[in-house]
Design a protein around this motif. Structure first.
Motif, PDB file in Angstrom:
ATOM      1  N   LEU A   1      98.451  35.751  41.215  1.00 50.57           N
ATOM      2  CA  LEU A   1      98.785  34.360  41.495  1.00 50.57           C
ATOM      3  C   LEU A   1      98.195  33.973  42.842  1.00 50.57           C
ATOM      4  N   ILE A   2      97.696  32.758  42.932  1.00 56.36           N
ATOM      5  CA  ILE A   2      97.154  32.269  44.195  1.00 56.36           C
ATOM      6  C   ILE A   2      97.963  31.053  44.624  1.00 56.36           C
ATOM      7  N   PRO A   3      97.998  30.770  45.925  1.00 54.59           N
ATOM      8  CA  PRO A   3      98.742  29.597  46.390  1.00 54.59           C
ATOM      9  C   PRO A   3      98.150  28.313  45.814  1.00 54.59           C
ATOM     10  N   LEU A   4      99.005  27.379  45.510  1.00 52.28           N
ATOM     11  CA  LEU A   4      98.570  26.126  44.908  1.00 52.28           C
ATOM     12  C   LEU A   4      97.669  25.336  45.850  1.00 52.28           C
TER      13      LEU A   4
END
Length: 94
Positions: free
Chosen positions: A51-54
């Motif tokens: 997951l990557i930061p939005l």
């Protein structure tokens, strides 16, 4: 009061939106074999992606016209060199 009468009164007091939400929750628990059986064995053992930061996912990138300028300039220079070479070859033949 009979149980069916109490049930009817309860159903009559439930707003339609709650009934829709209840049906949606009930159908979310259903197993859909057509979807689950489509995964190949090698995909079943694969880990989930990171997951990557939005904020970084939605970061603005440079405009395509500005980003493609160096490529466009190099292609135009190459085309000019090839055209000059073709003209030289045409002029060299008797």
């Amino acid at each position: 009061m009979q149980p069916t009468h109490q049930f009817r009164r309860l159903i009559a007091t439930v707003p339609p939106s709650c009934a829709v939400i209840g049906l949606a929750v009930a159908t979310a628990c259903v197993r859909v074999p057509e979807l689950e059986d489509r995964l190949t064995p090698d995909l079943r053992g694969t880990a989930y992606p990171d997951l990557i930061p939005l904020d970084s996912a939605l970061a603005t990138s440079p405009a395509p016209a500005k980003e493609s300028q160096p490529i466009e300039q190099s292609l135009e220079a190459r085309a000019a060199r090839l055209q000059a070479r073709a003209d030289a070859l045409r002029n060299a033949q008797p």
